[in-house]
Design a protein around this motif. Structure first.
Motif, PDB file in Angstrom:
ATOM      1  N   TYR A 128      -2.475 -13.181 -11.055  1.00 31.04           N
ATOM      2  CA  TYR A 128      -2.228 -12.541  -9.929  1.00 31.04           C
ATOM      3  C   TYR A 128      -3.441 -12.007  -8.867  1.00 31.04           C
ATOM      4  O   TYR A 128      -3.097 -12.050  -7.440  1.00 31.04           O
ATOM      5  CB  TYR A 128      -1.306 -11.084 -10.249  1.00 31.04           C
ATOM      6  CG  TYR A 128      -0.901 -10.118  -8.898  1.00 31.04           C
ATOM      7  CD1 TYR A 128       0.143 -10.681  -8.281  1.00 31.04           C
ATOM      8  CD2 TYR A 128      -1.462  -8.956  -8.881  1.00 31.04           C
ATOM      9  CE1 TYR A 128       0.528  -9.912  -7.293  1.00 31.04           C
ATOM     10  CE2 TYR A 128      -1.155  -8.147  -7.855  1.00 31.04           C
ATOM     11  CZ  TYR A 128       0.009  -8.694  -6.853  1.00 31.04           C
ATOM     12  OH  TYR A 128       0.412  -7.901  -5.943  1.00 31.04           O
ATOM     13  N   PHE A 129      -4.309 -11.772  -9.431  1.00 30.77           N
ATOM     14  CA  PHE A 129      -5.437 -11.286  -8.463  1.00 30.77           C
ATOM     15  C   PHE A 129      -6.571 -12.374  -7.986  1.00 30.77           C
ATOM     16  O   PHE A 129      -7.410 -12.004  -7.496  1.00 30.77           O
ATOM     17  CB  PHE A 129      -6.080 -10.072  -9.130  1.00 30.77           C
ATOM     18  CG  PHE A 129      -5.351  -8.931  -9.406  1.00 30.77           C
ATOM     19  CD1 PHE A 129      -4.877  -8.108  -8.098  1.00 30.77           C
ATOM     20  CD2 PHE A 129      -5.220  -8.006 -10.377  1.00 30.77           C
ATOM     21  CE1 PHE A 129      -4.447  -6.926  -8.058  1.00 30.77           C
ATOM     22  CE2 PHE A 129      -4.450  -6.918 -10.500  1.00 30.77           C
ATOM     23  CZ  PHE A 129      -4.035  -6.186  -9.326  1.00 30.77           C
ATOM     24  N   ALA A 130      -6.099 -13.564  -8.342  1.00 29.13           N
ATOM     25  CA  ALA A 130      -7.101 -14.509  -8.352  1.00 29.13           C
ATOM     26  C   ALA A 130      -7.645 -14.816  -6.987  1.00 29.13           C
ATOM     27  O   ALA A 130      -8.647 -14.851  -6.493  1.00 29.13           O
ATOM     28  CB  ALA A 130      -6.721 -16.051  -8.857  1.00 29.13           C
ATOM     29  N   ASP A 131      -6.702 -14.606  -5.940  1.00 22.20           N
ATOM     30  CA  ASP A 131      -7.156 -14.979  -4.352  1.00 22.20           C
ATOM     31  C   ASP A 131      -7.526 -13.611  -3.988  1.00 22.20           C
ATOM     32  O   ASP A 131      -8.073 -13.498  -2.723  1.00 22.20           O
ATOM     33  CB  ASP A 131      -5.817 -15.422  -3.788  1.00 22.20           C
ATOM     34  CG  ASP A 131      -5.247 -16.768  -4.289  1.00 22.20           C
ATOM     35  OD1 ASP A 131      -6.181 -17.560  -4.716  1.00 22.20           O
ATOM     36  OD2 ASP A 131      -4.134 -17.116  -4.129  1.00 22.20           O
ATOM     37  N   GLU A 145      -7.729  -7.709   5.261  1.00 22.28           N
ATOM     38  CA  GLU A 145      -7.775  -6.368   5.681  1.00 22.28           C
ATOM     39  C   GLU A 145      -6.946  -5.450   5.099  1.00 22.28           C
ATOM     40  O   GLU A 145      -7.410  -4.379   4.837  1.00 22.28           O
ATOM     41  CB  GLU A 145      -7.083  -6.489   7.382  1.00 22.28           C
ATOM     42  CG  GLU A 145      -7.166  -5.142   7.930  1.00 22.28           C
ATOM     43  CD  GLU A 145      -6.823  -5.412   9.309  1.00 22.28           C
ATOM     44  OE1 GLU A 145      -6.749  -4.376  10.224  1.00 22.28           O
ATOM     45  OE2 GLU A 145      -6.405  -6.381   9.830  1.00 22.28           O
ATOM     46  N   GLY A 146      -5.571  -5.778   4.621  1.00 27.31           N
ATOM     47  CA  GLY A 146      -5.040  -4.882   3.881  1.00 27.31           C
ATOM     48  C   GLY A 146      -5.714  -4.600   2.233  1.00 27.31           C
ATOM     49  O   GLY A 146      -5.769  -3.293   1.924  1.00 27.31           O
ATOM     50  N   VAL A 147      -6.384  -5.399   1.799  1.00 30.87           N
ATOM     51  CA  VAL A 147      -7.174  -5.455   0.598  1.00 30.87           C
ATOM     52  C   VAL A 147      -8.296  -4.406   0.904  1.00 30.87           C
ATOM     53  O   VAL A 147      -8.553  -3.189   0.172  1.00 30.87           O
ATOM     54  CB  VAL A 147      -7.680  -6.732  -0.013  1.00 30.87           C
ATOM     55  CG1 VAL A 147      -8.615  -6.235  -1.237  1.00 30.87           C
ATOM     56  CG2 VAL A 147      -6.533  -7.575  -0.467  1.00 30.87           C
ATOM     57  N   ARG A 148      -9.053  -4.551   1.619  1.00 32.91           N
ATOM     58  CA  ARG A 148     -10.167  -3.496   2.009  1.00 32.91           C
ATOM     59  C   ARG A 148      -9.864  -2.473   2.369  1.00 32.91           C
ATOM     60  O   ARG A 148     -10.320  -1.215   2.303  1.00 32.91           O
ATOM     61  CB  ARG A 148     -11.228  -4.259   3.190  1.00 32.91           C
ATOM     62  CG  ARG A 148     -11.700  -5.446   2.807  1.00 32.91           C
ATOM     63  CD  ARG A 148     -12.606  -6.046   3.920  1.00 32.91           C
ATOM     64  NE  ARG A 148     -12.098  -6.766   4.876  1.00 32.91           N
ATOM     65  CZ  ARG A 148     -11.689  -8.030   5.066  1.00 32.91           C
ATOM     66  NH1 ARG A 148     -12.055  -8.652   3.852  1.00 32.91           N
ATOM     67  NH2 ARG A 148     -11.199  -8.394   6.066  1.00 32.91           N
ATOM     68  N   VAL A 203      -8.082   3.291  -3.685  1.00 33.39           N
ATOM     69  CA  VAL A 203      -7.086   3.169  -4.365  1.00 33.39           C
ATOM     70  C   VAL A 203      -6.734   1.478  -4.608  1.00 33.39           C
ATOM     71  O   VAL A 203      -7.188   0.652  -4.331  1.00 33.39           O
ATOM     72  CB  VAL A 203      -5.807   3.152  -3.217  1.00 33.39           C
ATOM     73  CG1 VAL A 203      -4.341   2.440  -3.967  1.00 33.39           C
ATOM     74  CG2 VAL A 203      -5.625   4.417  -2.464  1.00 33.39           C
ATOM     75  N   PRO A 204      -7.000   1.299  -6.327  1.00 29.83           N
ATOM     76  CA  PRO A 204      -6.643   0.098  -6.816  1.00 29.83           C
ATOM     77  C   PRO A 204      -5.589  -0.751  -6.272  1.00 29.83           C
ATOM     78  O   PRO A 204      -4.468  -0.037  -6.075  1.00 29.83           O
ATOM     79  CB  PRO A 204      -6.473   0.469  -8.192  1.00 29.83           C
ATOM     80  CG  PRO A 204      -7.307   1.812  -8.325  1.00 29.83           C
ATOM     81  CD  PRO A 204      -6.852   2.588  -7.154  1.00 29.83           C
ATOM     82  N   LEU A 205      -5.496  -1.990  -6.125  1.00 30.74           N
ATOM     83  CA  LEU A 205      -4.451  -2.554  -5.356  1.00 30.74           C
ATOM     84  C   LEU A 205      -3.221  -2.642  -6.194  1.00 30.74           C
ATOM     85  O   LEU A 205      -2.064  -2.493  -5.807  1.00 30.74           O
ATOM     86  CB  LEU A 205      -4.914  -4.217  -5.333  1.00 30.74           C
ATOM     87  CG  LEU A 205      -6.128  -4.509  -4.862  1.00 30.74           C
ATOM     88  CD1 LEU A 205      -6.387  -6.161  -4.535  1.00 30.74           C
ATOM     89  CD2 LEU A 205      -6.071  -3.903  -3.180  1.00 30.74           C
ATOM     90  N   LEU A 206      -3.048  -2.440  -7.636  1.00 26.14           N
ATOM     91  CA  LEU A 206      -1.746  -2.631  -8.350  1.00 26.14           C
ATOM     92  C   LEU A 206      -1.080  -1.104  -8.114  1.00 26.14           C
ATOM     93  O   LEU A 206      -0.071  -1.136  -8.503  1.00 26.14           O
ATOM     94  CB  LEU A 206      -2.453  -2.756  -9.844  1.00 26.14           C
ATOM     95  CG  LEU A 206      -1.036  -3.152 -10.603  1.00 26.14           C
ATOM     96  CD1 LEU A 206      -0.360  -4.275 -10.286  1.00 26.14           C
ATOM     97  CD2 LEU A 206      -1.473  -3.289 -12.065  1.00 26.14           C
TER      98      LEU A 206
END
Length: 254
Positions: free
Chosen positions: A118-121, A17-20, A27-30
């Protein structure tokens, strides 16, 4: 508070949910994470990237300044990260007094393994329509290459973290321009089936593409990119640029 980016073996601590939510806000995750990579974690890969520059030749002064600034702590891993419209901070360029092409090459070479892990999951949360920008939804870097998939979609490849994402075929990933007359296709004199260059007359950016419906047995994006320097020469001679340099562009700038 942003999720931490830690050293080797770390993984993003952000739920689906936070990613989406971040992607829906474009906003890119990093960009909302806190970097916590130790310089020692990057030494081996950074050393290999510096060795490649040494073999290319012509960048000796930049290499020496970069190595000294890294060893003394003047340059930190955070300074290698993508920022809006670029890879690596302006302060990094100032510290090494080197061209942006060299800085982006070193940054991608050093950070790729750590950010890939880091982003694998997180990658399973990305759907085709959730991210609409031409920068990587994970790390925010510009694309280095593009594939046309078996389904006819255009998939951009990120060299900084190893991710990929679907992007419209009739849109410039660098400036977002969508007017057909300003989007051009360039080919080498001796055409190779499946390989072509997409360029934009507005921002003068270009990206090499590979139609994998034709070249189904081709290698990875990075291998195909490095293996087609003649296409970069075509684009550069026509007055176009790319944000992540090819090896031949690094050699030409030496």
């Amino acid at each position: 508070m942003g999720s931490p980016v830690q050293g080797r073996g770390a993984a993003a601590q952000v739920d689906g949910e936070g990613v989406r939510d971040r992607w829906q806000r474009e906003v890119p995750l990093l960009s909302e994470a806190t970097l916590s990579i130790s310089p020692a974690d990057l030494d081996d890969r950074l050393g290999a990237s510096l060795a490649i520059l040494t073999q290319i030749g012509g960048h000796e002064d930049v290499i020496q300044r970069f190595a000294h600034a890294w060893d003394t702590g003047e340059i930190s891993p955070a300074m290698l990260l993508p920022t809006k419209g670029r890879i690596g901070t302006a302060r990094l360029e100032e510290a090494v007094a080197g061209p942006r092409d060299v800085v982006s090459f070193l940054a991608c070479g050093a950070l790729r393994p750590a950010l890939d892990a880091y982003f694998a999951d997180c990658r399973s949360h990305l759907s085709d329509r959730l991210w609409v920008l031409g920068v990587c939804p994970f790390c925010g870097a510009p694309p280095g290459f593009a594939d046309v998939t078996e389904g006819g979609q255009r998939r951009l490849a990120c060299y900084m973290c190893g991710s990929g994402w679907v992007f419209p075929r009739l849109q410039c990933p660098f400036c977002g321009h969508q007017t057909a007359k300003d989007l051009v296709r360039l080919d080498a004199e001796e055409k190779e089936e499946g390989y072509f260059i997409s360029a934009c007359k507005q921002c003068h950016g270009y990206i090499k593409e590979l139609d994998r419906r034709v070249r189904w047995n081709a290698g990875s994006a990075l291998i195909e990119d490095w293996g087609s320097p003649h296409l970069d020469l075509v684009a550069v001679h026509a007055g176009y640029w790319r944000p992540i340099p090819s090896l031949i562009q690094l050699a030409r700038g030496a």
